[in-house]
Scaffold this motif. Structure first.
Motif, PDB file in Angstrom:
ATOM      1  N   ALA A  73      75.448 -32.266 -64.091  1.00  0.00           N
ATOM      2  CA  ALA A  73      75.856 -32.814 -62.794  1.00  0.00           C
ATOM      3  C   ALA A  73      77.014 -32.006 -62.201  1.00  0.00           C
ATOM      4  O   ALA A  73      77.967 -31.661 -62.896  1.00  0.00           O
ATOM      5  CB  ALA A  73      76.277 -34.266 -62.947  1.00  0.00           C
ATOM      6  N   PRO A  74      76.948 -31.713 -60.911  1.00  0.00           N
ATOM      7  CA  PRO A  74      78.048 -30.992 -60.258  1.00  0.00           C
ATOM      8  C   PRO A  74      79.199 -31.941 -59.930  1.00  0.00           C
ATOM      9  O   PRO A  74      79.018 -33.165 -59.844  1.00  0.00           O
ATOM     10  CB  PRO A  74      77.404 -30.461 -58.982  1.00  0.00           C
ATOM     11  CG  PRO A  74      76.318 -31.435 -58.684  1.00  0.00           C
ATOM     12  CD  PRO A  74      75.817 -31.924 -60.003  1.00  0.00           C
ATOM     13  N   LEU A 132      74.010 -24.337 -59.651  1.00  0.00           N
ATOM     14  CA  LEU A 132      73.720 -25.664 -59.099  1.00  0.00           C
ATOM     15  C   LEU A 132      72.227 -25.810 -58.806  1.00  0.00           C
ATOM     16  O   LEU A 132      71.610 -26.819 -59.152  1.00  0.00           O
ATOM     17  CB  LEU A 132      74.545 -25.888 -57.833  1.00  0.00           C
ATOM     18  CG  LEU A 132      74.400 -27.227 -57.132  1.00  0.00           C
ATOM     19  CD1 LEU A 132      74.937 -28.339 -58.009  1.00  0.00           C
ATOM     20  CD2 LEU A 132      75.137 -27.206 -55.816  1.00  0.00           C
ATOM     21  N   GLU A 133      71.633 -24.781 -58.209  1.00  0.00           N
ATOM     22  CA  GLU A 133      70.199 -24.809 -57.914  1.00  0.00           C
ATOM     23  C   GLU A 133      69.369 -24.782 -59.197  1.00  0.00           C
ATOM     24  O   GLU A 133      68.371 -25.497 -59.318  1.00  0.00           O
ATOM     25  CB  GLU A 133      69.820 -23.626 -57.025  1.00  0.00           C
ATOM     26  CG  GLU A 133      70.368 -23.712 -55.627  1.00  0.00           C
ATOM     27  CD  GLU A 133      70.136 -22.437 -54.831  1.00  0.00           C
ATOM     28  OE1 GLU A 133      69.409 -21.537 -55.332  1.00  0.00           O
ATOM     29  OE2 GLU A 133      70.690 -22.329 -53.730  1.00  0.00           O
ATOM     30  N   GLN A 134      69.776 -23.958 -60.170  1.00  0.00           N
ATOM     31  CA  GLN A 134      69.058 -23.882 -61.444  1.00  0.00           C
ATOM     32  C   GLN A 134      69.094 -25.225 -62.176  1.00  0.00           C
ATOM     33  O   GLN A 134      68.083 -25.666 -62.728  1.00  0.00           O
ATOM     34  CB  GLN A 134      69.651 -22.794 -62.339  1.00  0.00           C
ATOM     35  CG  GLN A 134      69.348 -21.396 -61.915  1.00  0.00           C
ATOM     36  CD  GLN A 134      70.081 -20.377 -62.778  1.00  0.00           C
ATOM     37  OE1 GLN A 134      71.030 -20.697 -63.482  1.00  0.00           O
ATOM     38  NE2 GLN A 134      69.628 -19.133 -62.703  1.00  0.00           N
ATOM     39  N   ASN A 135      70.256 -25.854 -62.188  1.00  0.00           N
ATOM     40  CA  ASN A 135      70.389 -27.139 -62.882  1.00  0.00           C
ATOM     41  C   ASN A 135      69.538 -28.214 -62.208  1.00  0.00           C
ATOM     42  O   ASN A 135      68.881 -29.008 -62.883  1.00  0.00           O
ATOM     43  CB  ASN A 135      71.850 -27.567 -62.948  1.00  0.00           C
ATOM     44  CG  ASN A 135      72.663 -26.732 -63.912  1.00  0.00           C
ATOM     45  OD1 ASN A 135      72.122 -25.940 -64.677  1.00  0.00           O
ATOM     46  ND2 ASN A 135      73.965 -26.888 -63.866  1.00  0.00           N
ATOM     47  N   ALA A 136      69.539 -28.249 -60.874  1.00  0.00           N
ATOM     48  CA  ALA A 136      68.723 -29.236 -60.156  1.00  0.00           C
ATOM     49  C   ALA A 136      67.242 -28.991 -60.425  1.00  0.00           C
ATOM     50  O   ALA A 136      66.482 -29.946 -60.660  1.00  0.00           O
ATOM     51  CB  ALA A 136      69.024 -29.177 -58.662  1.00  0.00           C
ATOM     52  N   ALA A 146      77.083 -27.698 -66.253  1.00  0.00           N
ATOM     53  CA  ALA A 146      77.116 -26.872 -67.460  1.00  0.00           C
ATOM     54  C   ALA A 146      76.089 -25.750 -67.374  1.00  0.00           C
ATOM     55  O   ALA A 146      75.071 -25.854 -66.690  1.00  0.00           O
ATOM     56  CB  ALA A 146      76.843 -27.737 -68.679  1.00  0.00           C
ATOM     57  N   ASP A 147      76.380 -24.692 -68.095  1.00  0.00           N
ATOM     58  CA  ASP A 147      75.456 -23.579 -68.204  1.00  0.00           C
ATOM     59  C   ASP A 147      74.410 -23.933 -69.261  1.00  0.00           C
ATOM     60  O   ASP A 147      74.757 -24.362 -70.364  1.00  0.00           O
ATOM     61  CB  ASP A 147      76.219 -22.322 -68.597  1.00  0.00           C
ATOM     62  CG  ASP A 147      75.360 -21.081 -68.608  1.00  0.00           C
ATOM     63  OD1 ASP A 147      74.220 -21.146 -68.117  1.00  0.00           O
ATOM     64  OD2 ASP A 147      75.832 -20.047 -69.107  1.00  0.00           O
ATOM     65  N   LEU A 148      73.144 -23.773 -68.946  1.00  0.00           N
ATOM     66  CA  LEU A 148      72.079 -24.143 -69.875  1.00  0.00           C
ATOM     67  C   LEU A 148      72.049 -23.259 -71.117  1.00  0.00           C
ATOM     68  O   LEU A 148      71.505 -23.645 -72.139  1.00  0.00           O
ATOM     69  CB  LEU A 148      70.730 -24.088 -69.166  1.00  0.00           C
ATOM     70  CG  LEU A 148      70.506 -25.162 -68.119  1.00  0.00           C
ATOM     71  CD1 LEU A 148      69.235 -24.900 -67.347  1.00  0.00           C
ATOM     72  CD2 LEU A 148      70.466 -26.519 -68.771  1.00  0.00           C
ATOM     73  N   ALA A 149      72.628 -22.080 -71.051  1.00  0.00           N
ATOM     74  CA  ALA A 149      72.613 -21.160 -72.177  1.00  0.00           C
ATOM     75  C   ALA A 149      73.758 -21.400 -73.148  1.00  0.00           C
ATOM     76  O   ALA A 149      73.896 -20.671 -74.117  1.00  0.00           O
ATOM     77  CB  ALA A 149      72.668 -19.728 -71.667  1.00  0.00           C
ATOM     78  N   GLN A 150      74.569 -22.417 -72.915  1.00  0.00           N
ATOM     79  CA  GLN A 150      75.758 -22.596 -73.750  1.00  0.00           C
ATOM     80  C   GLN A 150      75.458 -23.166 -75.125  1.00  0.00           C
ATOM     81  O   GLN A 150      76.250 -23.034 -76.034  1.00  0.00           O
ATOM     82  CB  GLN A 150      76.777 -23.478 -73.044  1.00  0.00           C
ATOM     83  CG  GLN A 150      76.442 -24.949 -73.013  1.00  0.00           C
ATOM     84  CD  GLN A 150      77.457 -25.737 -72.233  1.00  0.00           C
ATOM     85  OE1 GLN A 150      78.358 -25.168 -71.639  1.00  0.00           O
ATOM     86  NE2 GLN A 150      77.313 -27.031 -72.251  1.00  0.00           N
TER      87      GLN A 150
END
Length: 173
Positions: A70-71, A10-14, A84-88
């Motif tokens: 978005a969470p 959540l923190e990484q995505n934000a 979502a995971d950014l590495a997907q």
């Protein structure tokens, strides 16, 4: 209750969305300042078309990325999905590529108008994927009319085997 990994994502995505927003704003402001203030004499209808094109790319890519990252929370306010995971990979990585290419083109076009040619990389890559993953497998797949093709040598061998089989059956009775 959210796990530590979910909170970290959540923190990484934000943080990632914040960085993307900064990239988009810096590229747009730099291009607008250089093109419309410093080089005002070079502004033509193509400048407005370029601004429209880049704005369209940003309007499609950034909300797509933001929606994926978005969470989701339960009605009680508990974190259910951290995004979502950014590495997907997948469409999310293509959105990132388009966003980065657009920012590069905007910043590069402040120096030279030829930087817009970098946008050719996008349809060229799409054409490459189309050829490799769709057209080549289609063209190289065996077809019914191609499997019945036989060379002259194969035809003679087949006819000879048929004659030998017929002769063997005739004498075995």
């Amino acid at each position: 209750m959210a796990k530590a990994g979910d909170k970290k994502r959540l923190e990484q995505n934000a943080d990632h969305l914040r960085k993307l927003k900064i990239i988009v704003i810096v590229a747009n402001v730099a291009w607008l300042v250089v093109r419309f203030l410093l080089r005002r004499s070079t502004v033509t209808w193509t400048s407005y078309a370029a601004l429209g094109l880049t704005s369209l790319v940003y309007a499609i890519c950034y909300p797509g990325i933001a929606t994926a990252l978005a969470p989701h929370y339960s009605p009680s306010g508990e974190l259910v999905y951290a995004g979502a995971d950014l590495a997907q990979g997948g469409v999310l990585s293509y959105y990132h590529d388009l966003l980065y290419i657009t920012a590069f083109v905007q910043l590069g076009s402040t120096i030279s108008k030829w930087a817009w040619l970098a946008f050719i990389a996008v349809p060229a890559y799409c054409a490459y994927l189309l050829v490799i993953h769709v057209l080549l497998p289609y063209w190289s797949a065996p077809r019914a009319d191609m499997t019945s093709f036989e060379s002259e040598a194969d035809k003679r061998r087949r006819e000879k085997r048929e004659r030998q089989t017929a002769r063997a059956q005739k004498f075995s009775k």
